[in-house]
Design a protein around this motif. Structure first.
Motif, PDB file in Angstrom:
ATOM      1  N   ARG A  21       4.741  69.524  -5.739  1.00 23.28           N
ATOM      2  CA  ARG A  21       5.207  69.715  -4.123  1.00 23.28           C
ATOM      3  C   ARG A  21       5.302  68.228  -3.296  1.00 23.28           C
ATOM      4  O   ARG A  21       6.187  68.082  -2.846  1.00 23.28           O
ATOM      5  N   SER A  22       4.265  67.440  -3.798  1.00 19.03           N
ATOM      6  CA  SER A  22       4.538  66.042  -3.087  1.00 19.03           C
ATOM      7  C   SER A  22       5.605  65.311  -3.600  1.00 19.03           C
ATOM      8  O   SER A  22       6.443  64.723  -2.739  1.00 19.03           O
ATOM      9  N   GLU A  25       8.969  67.042  -1.983  1.00 17.31           N
ATOM     10  CA  GLU A  25       9.209  66.927  -0.981  1.00 17.31           C
ATOM     11  C   GLU A  25      10.095  65.548  -0.558  1.00 17.31           C
ATOM     12  O   GLU A  25      10.722  65.232   0.546  1.00 17.31           O
ATOM     13  N   ARG A  26      10.179  64.828  -1.748  1.00 16.26           N
ATOM     14  CA  ARG A  26      10.921  63.591  -1.692  1.00 16.26           C
ATOM     15  C   ARG A  26      12.314  63.698  -2.073  1.00 16.26           C
ATOM     16  O   ARG A  26      12.928  62.706  -2.163  1.00 16.26           O
ATOM     17  N   SER A 146      17.353  70.686   2.406  1.00 13.23           N
ATOM     18  CA  SER A 146      16.033  71.401   2.704  1.00 13.23           C
ATOM     19  C   SER A 146      16.187  72.730   1.850  1.00 13.23           C
ATOM     20  O   SER A 146      15.055  73.161   1.125  1.00 13.23           O
ATOM     21  N   ARG A 149      14.995  71.640  -1.638  1.00 12.67           N
ATOM     22  CA  ARG A 149      13.632  71.338  -1.939  1.00 12.67           C
ATOM     23  C   ARG A 149      12.790  72.865  -1.958  1.00 12.67           C
ATOM     24  O   ARG A 149      11.962  73.065  -2.692  1.00 12.67           O
ATOM     25  N   GLN A 153      10.555  74.089  -4.834  1.00 11.86           N
ATOM     26  CA  GLN A 153       9.183  74.714  -4.712  1.00 11.86           C
ATOM     27  C   GLN A 153       9.161  75.858  -5.539  1.00 11.86           C
ATOM     28  O   GLN A 153       8.172  76.265  -6.029  1.00 11.86           O
TER      29      GLN A 153
END
Lengths: 158, 102
Positions: A21-22, A25-26, A146, A149, A153
């Motif tokens: 996830r980290s 997010e990029r 968005s 992303r 996820q």
């Protein structure tokens, strides 16, 4: 392996998901790219309204060439941060195709809006159509990323 | 399909977090990993050294002017080991869930 409990394994899988996830997010296209496209759109509209036909042609070709040199480096969404490069299989869906397809669609929207504004007697219809589409680019671009992303996820959580 | 293989080198919490970050990226800067996981420089260096000695991680050092950067990336062996380890963790959870069901 026998010493690892199910709870410990679950906790480890949570840590794995947090790592992913980290990075997800990029996923991003730099903000300057959207401003570049929006400004170019308005400028082309203004040239179409105020300049001769040859100037519109030259400006369109020049903007297209500039965009072609810039877009491949940023539009894939994998270098939203200078600190890492997101793997292509994590980005998942083809971001570049979505962004560039969207721009082609918006070119059609610009022409349609310019004709509609012209029919309505608006002065400088191409400029205003360019402004209209520029706003869509500035708002819609980050929204598109968005969604990308979120999709990444969800794909990772499966 | 990935073969489940529990990996004692990857499993400890900090190393698992580091490898999970690296698995989703082509490369990650040292400073990003340090800040993301709240580690000190020395703690992260120690963990990366362990992973490097196992052949799981490559460290790419670069100097640009005054600035020195270090990037970490998983090797193909590291990536395979991570996939096997995650498969092993899932197998443990699945076995426990199956026991609870019956």
């Amino acid at each position: 392996m026998g010493e690892v409990s199910a709870n410990e394994a679950r906790a480890a899988l949570v840590a794995v998901e947090q790592g992913r996830r980290s990075v997800v997010e990029r996923i991003a296209v730099p903000a300057w790219y959207w401003w570049f496209v929006a400004a170019g759109w308005v400028a082309l509209g203004a040239v179409a309204d105020l300049g001769p036909a040859w100037a519109t042609t030259v400006a369109t070709v020049a903007f297209g060439a500039l965009h072609s040199s810039v877009a491949p480096r940023v539009v894939h969404g994998r270098r939203g941060s200078a600190a890492l490069s997101v793997r292509a299989d994590v980005v998942g869906r083809p971001v570049a195709a979505a962004v560039l397809g969207g721009l082609v669609l918006l070119a059609g929207v610009t022409v349609a809006a310019a004709f509609a504004l012209s029919a309505d007697g608006c002065g400088h219809p191409a400029t205003w159509a360019g402004v209209f589409v520029a706003v869509i680019v500035l708002l819609g671009g980050p929204m598109l990323l968005s969604r990308v992303r979120r999709a990444a996820q969800v794909a990772g959580a499966r | 399909m990935t073969e489940a293989r529990f990996d004692e080198i990857i499993h400890p919490g900090t190393r698992l977090s580091i490898v999970s970050l690296l698995a989703a990226a082509d490369w990650v800067e040292f400073a990003y990993i340090r800040d993301e996981l709240g580690l000190s420089d020395s703690a992260l260096s120690k963990q990366l050294s362990t992973l490097q000695e196992a052949g799981y991680v490559d460290l790419d050092r670069e100097t640009r002017g005054q600035r020195r950067r270090m990037r970490a990336l998983l090797t193909p062996e590291g990536r395979a080991a991570f996939r096997g380890h995650v498969a092993a963790l899932r197998a443990i959870v699945a076995a426990a869930d199956a026991r609870e069901t019956f």
